[in-house]
Structures are given as C-alpha cells and as structure tokens.
Motif scaffolding. Structure first.
Motif, PDB file in Angstrom:
ATOM      1  N   ALA A   1      53.248  17.764 -27.443  1.00 28.19           N
ATOM      2  CA  ALA A   1      52.556  18.876 -28.115  1.00 28.19           C
ATOM      3  C   ALA A   1      51.150  18.362 -28.374  1.00 28.19           C
ATOM      4  O   ALA A   1      50.808  17.242 -27.954  1.00 28.19           O
ATOM      5  CB  ALA A   1      53.252  19.280 -29.412  1.00 28.19           C
ATOM      6  N   ARG A   2      50.324  19.158 -29.074  1.00 23.65           N
ATOM      7  CA  ARG A   2      48.956  18.691 -29.315  1.00 23.65           C
ATOM      8  C   ARG A   2      48.821  17.891 -30.598  1.00 23.65           C
ATOM      9  O   ARG A   2      48.031  16.979 -30.684  1.00 23.65           O
ATOM     10  CB  ARG A   2      48.005  19.905 -29.360  1.00 23.65           C
ATOM     11  CG  ARG A   2      47.884  20.623 -28.018  1.00 23.65           C
ATOM     12  CD  ARG A   2      47.275  21.991 -28.186  1.00 23.65           C
ATOM     13  NE  ARG A   2      48.074  22.787 -29.120  1.00 23.65           N
ATOM     14  CZ  ARG A   2      47.785  24.023 -29.484  1.00 23.65           C
ATOM     15  NH1 ARG A   2      46.709  24.620 -29.010  1.00 23.65           N
ATOM     16  NH2 ARG A   2      48.567  24.688 -30.312  1.00 23.65           N
TER      17      ARG A   2
ATOM     18  N   SER B   1      56.325  19.335 -31.850  1.00 24.41           N
ATOM     19  CA  SER B   1      55.686  19.025 -33.133  1.00 24.41           C
ATOM     20  C   SER B   1      56.167  19.931 -34.264  1.00 24.41           C
ATOM     21  O   SER B   1      55.853  19.671 -35.425  1.00 24.41           O
ATOM     22  CB  SER B   1      54.164  19.122 -33.009  1.00 24.41           C
ATOM     23  OG  SER B   1      53.796  20.430 -32.646  1.00 24.41           O
TER      24      SER B   1
ATOM     25  N   GLY C   1      61.239  23.200 -31.002  1.00 29.48           N
ATOM     26  CA  GLY C   1      61.046  21.990 -30.190  1.00 29.48           C
ATOM     27  C   GLY C   1      61.383  20.734 -30.974  1.00 29.48           C
ATOM     28  O   GLY C   1      62.051  19.822 -30.452  1.00 29.48           O
TER      29      GLY C   1
ATOM     30  N   ASN D   1      61.237  23.367 -22.022  1.00 26.80           N
ATOM     31  CA  ASN D   1      59.936  24.034 -22.221  1.00 26.80           C
ATOM     32  C   ASN D   1      60.000  24.800 -23.536  1.00 26.80           C
ATOM     33  O   ASN D   1      60.463  25.941 -23.584  1.00 26.80           O
ATOM     34  CB  ASN D   1      59.666  25.010 -21.078  1.00 26.80           C
ATOM     35  CG  ASN D   1      59.291  24.321 -19.782  1.00 26.80           C
ATOM     36  OD1 ASN D   1      58.384  23.482 -19.762  1.00 26.80           O
ATOM     37  ND2 ASN D   1      59.977  24.658 -18.701  1.00 26.80           N
TER      38      ASN D   1
ATOM     39  N   ALA E   1      57.170  24.774 -25.890  1.00 26.63           N
ATOM     40  CA  ALA E   1      55.843  25.152 -26.405  1.00 26.63           C
ATOM     41  C   ALA E   1      55.592  26.636 -26.183  1.00 26.63           C
ATOM     42  O   ALA E   1      55.862  27.164 -25.099  1.00 26.63           O
ATOM     43  CB  ALA E   1      54.759  24.327 -25.718  1.00 26.63           C
TER      44      ALA E   1
ATOM     45  N   THR F   1      58.729  19.940 -24.804  1.00 28.69           N
ATOM     46  CA  THR F   1      57.376  20.395 -25.149  1.00 28.69           C
ATOM     47  C   THR F   1      57.467  21.269 -26.403  1.00 28.69           C
ATOM     48  O   THR F   1      58.499  21.880 -26.674  1.00 28.69           O
ATOM     49  CB  THR F   1      56.713  21.189 -23.996  1.00 28.69           C
ATOM     50  OG1 THR F   1      57.285  22.494 -23.928  1.00 28.69           O
ATOM     51  CG2 THR F   1      56.866  20.485 -22.655  1.00 28.69           C
ATOM     52  N   GLY F   2      56.384  21.254 -27.167  1.00 29.55           N
ATOM     53  CA  GLY F   2      56.418  21.984 -28.443  1.00 29.55           C
ATOM     54  C   GLY F   2      57.234  21.241 -29.485  1.00 29.55           C
ATOM     55  O   GLY F   2      57.809  21.834 -30.392  1.00 29.55           O
TER      56      GLY F   2
ATOM     57  N   VAL G   1      49.641  29.660 -22.446  1.00 31.52           N
ATOM     58  CA  VAL G   1      50.656  28.710 -22.944  1.00 31.52           C
ATOM     59  C   VAL G   1      52.059  29.112 -22.484  1.00 31.52           C
ATOM     60  O   VAL G   1      52.800  28.294 -21.923  1.00 31.52           O
ATOM     61  CB  VAL G   1      50.618  28.614 -24.490  1.00 31.52           C
ATOM     62  CG1 VAL G   1      51.679  27.629 -24.987  1.00 31.52           C
ATOM     63  CG2 VAL G   1      49.231  28.189 -24.965  1.00 31.52           C
TER      64      VAL G   1
ATOM     65  N   ASP H   1      48.127  18.910 -24.229  1.00 33.97           N
ATOM     66  CA  ASP H   1      48.121  20.373 -24.184  1.00 33.97           C
ATOM     67  C   ASP H   1      48.865  20.770 -22.906  1.00 33.97           C
ATOM     68  O   ASP H   1      48.488  20.312 -21.806  1.00 33.97           O
ATOM     69  CB  ASP H   1      46.653  20.846 -24.149  1.00 33.97           C
ATOM     70  CG  ASP H   1      46.532  22.358 -24.234  1.00 33.97           C
ATOM     71  OD1 ASP H   1      47.345  23.067 -23.616  1.00 33.97           O
ATOM     72  OD2 ASP H   1      45.595  22.818 -24.911  1.00 33.97           O
ATOM     73  N   VAL H   2      49.884  21.600 -23.033  1.00 35.27           N
ATOM     74  CA  VAL H   2      50.697  21.925 -21.845  1.00 35.27           C
ATOM     75  C   VAL H   2      49.929  22.713 -20.788  1.00 35.27           C
ATOM     76  O   VAL H   2      50.409  22.864 -19.665  1.00 35.27           O
ATOM     77  CB  VAL H   2      51.993  22.703 -22.214  1.00 35.27           C
ATOM     78  CG1 VAL H   2      52.962  21.832 -22.978  1.00 35.27           C
ATOM     79  CG2 VAL H   2      51.693  23.999 -22.949  1.00 35.27           C
TER      80      VAL H   2
END
Ligand SMILES: NC(=O)c1ccc[n+]([C@@H]2O[C@H](COP(=O)([O-])OP(=O)(O)OC[C@H]3O[C@@H](n4cnc5c(N)ncnc54)[C@H](OP(=O)(O)O)[C@@H]3O)[C@@H](O)[C@H]2O)c1
Length: 253
Positions: free
Chosen positions: A38-39, A16, A20, A91, A93, A13-14, A115, A65-66
């Motif tokens: 990620a978003r 982008s 991450g 994890n 993000a 996650t994260g 978050v 979105d987490v």
C-alpha cells in the motif's frame, strides 16, 4: 503446528487498513509469508511488526502505489527473491467515491478507474509469471483473489455509478482470467462484500454507505471478508471458489 499455507508467499495489496490488513493477518495466521503493499509505509510497518511478533508466517513491507507500473514490477521481483516465489495475490487496494453524476468530479471518477481497475491489472500482470511458476512447482496451485463488491454483481443504486462500473470490470476480468488459467492451476476468484466497517465507510462522505452508527446486528467487519478469502485459498487443489458474495445479515439492498 502445521498451518495450511506454510511455505507459501501471499501478496496483499491495500494491506495498510480495512479488509487488506485483516486479510494479511489471516493469511499469516494460516502460515503464509505475507508481502504487505500500500502507500502508507507507517501503517504497513505497524502491521508487519504485529505479525512478526507472533508464531505465524513472516511479514515484509513494500510501500508502493498499485498504479505505478515500475514500482509494482520491481516489488514483485523483490518479493519473489525475498520469499522464494509468489503463490497468492490478493487485490485488496481500492477507493470509492459515491455521488450523483452531476455533482461528481471527473478526477474522482478517474481515480477509481485508476486504482480499482488499472491497479488490479497492473498487480495481476506483474504477479502472473510468478503465480504460473508456483502452480507448476512447489504447492502446485496458485491463487488470485480480487476484492470486488456487491456493486460488481449489480448496480446497488444511484450514486454508485463509476464505483460500480469499476467493480463490474474486475469481475469480468477475473472471469476471463479464470477461463484462461484453469488448466494452468491458477485459481481465480472474487469476493463481493456488502457494507463493511472500514475507513471507506466511516469517512463521513455524504453519499457513501455509512457504517458509523450500526444498529441491530451491525455491518460486516474486515475480518469477515478475510475469513472468506482464507477459506477460498485453502481449498484442496481440485476445488476453486470463484465467487463469494457476503452481505451484513440486515442489509436488504
Ligand atoms: N468497506 C466496504 O463496505 C467495501 C464493500 C465492498 C468492497 N470493498 C472493497 O474492499 C477493498 C478494501 O477497501 P476497505 O473497505 O478495506 O477500505 P480502506 O480501509 O479504505 O482500504 C483501502 C486500501 O486500499 C489502499 N489503496 C488505495 N489506493 C491505493 C493505491 N493507489 N496504491 C496502493 N494502495 C492503495 C489503501 O492504502 P494506502 O492509502 O495506504 O495506499 C488501503 O490500504 C476495496 O477494493 C473496496 O472497494 C469495500
């Protein structure tokens, strides 16, 4: 060439940007198939294309979105279906807003809780059944690594108030999970970086750690943290790295 994480699936996650993104590339280089969460879909797709152009593990994108329980739960199920299971969860993000309490917006505090704590809980809760299954079958070990912070070990100074609180929370959660999951062979660990040059530390926020003008040996790079995570998840099954704290050499605090 045999790679240590071949035939495994890692969720990052994260993915982008920053730590991450570097971790996704590192785990793919180690042979894992990587699910990028990620978003910002465009950034994830760019990274997936880069990974898929190489001879490493495969990459796929889940723009979620987490903090969105429904989206995260659906993504975990799709990832397990697409890659045949889930072996590792990173994890990564997180958000950080540093300011004196009297100048802080409550909405910024709540966003960090949402978050940095609830996002970690949501992703971990959704991935856990798959990780336990992976530890029982195939690789016979599974991993959860959460990107905490040096601010999760001790309050680094004023203005880190709620950020530090969120990182202490995920450290406590990780330690409790570690105790619960040890006998099920799901390894749980945290990595606790000092200042890393990423979007978080180069945005020009007045009170945030500022990595824009490094002097001397400079700050950590995202790849330094990715290396540490790669090390954690490639230990032999009988060994678990529960915690790695990394500072830039010249960071005294
Ligand atoms: N940089 C440092 O000095 C430092 C030091 C210690 C710990 N950390 C920790 O390292 C982690 C990564 O941060 P970074 O430094 O690499 O910063 P970054 O480049 O800003 O990356 C943050 C990542 O989190 C994602 N994210 C934020 N909110 C999200 C949400 N609601 N849903 C899904 N993804 C979300 C962002 O993606 P989208 O915006 O695309 O969603 C981005 O990929 C964080 O947990 C941070 O607290 C950083």
């Amino acid at each position: 060439m045999t790679r240590p994480l071949q035939q495994t699936t890692a969720i990052i996650t994260g993915a982008s940007s920053g730590i991450g993104a570097a971790t996704a590339q590192t785990l793919a280089d180690l042979g894992a198939n990587v699910a990028l969460l990620a978003r910002r879909a465009d950034r994830l797709t760019e990274l997936a294309d880069q990974i898929n152009a190489g001879e490493t593990g495969r990459a796929r994108v889940w723009a979620v979105d987490v903090t969105d329980e429904g989206a995260v739960t659906a993504a975990m199920s799709e990832i397990a279906e697409a890659f045949g299971g889930i072996d590792l969860l990173v994890n990564g993000a997180g958000v950080g807003t540093w300011a004196p309490a009297r100048e802080s917006r409550l909405s910024d505090w709540r966003a960090m809780v949402e978050v940095n704590i609830n996002g970690v809980l949501t992703c971990t809760h959704a991935a856990l059944p798959y990780l336990v299954r992976a530890a029982e079958g195939g690789r016979k070990i599974a991993d959860i690594v959460t990107v905490s912070s040096i601010a999760g070990r001790r309050v680094p100074g004023p203005n880190s108030n709620v950020y530090s609180a969120t990182k202490h929370a995920v450290n406590a959660f990780s330690e409790a999970l570690r105790r619960e999951l040890a006998e099920q062979h799901v390894r749980v660990g945290v990595v606790e970086p000092g200042i890393v040059t990423t979007e978080m530390t180069t945005s020009g926020d007045k009170y945030a750690p500022d990595a824009r003008n490094p002097s001397g040996l400079g700050f950590l790079q995202a790849g330094d943290i990715a290396d540490a995570i790669g090390y954690m998840v490639t230990r032999p099954r009988h060994a678990t790295i529960n915690e790695i704290l990394i500072r830039p050499t010249e960071q005294a605090a």
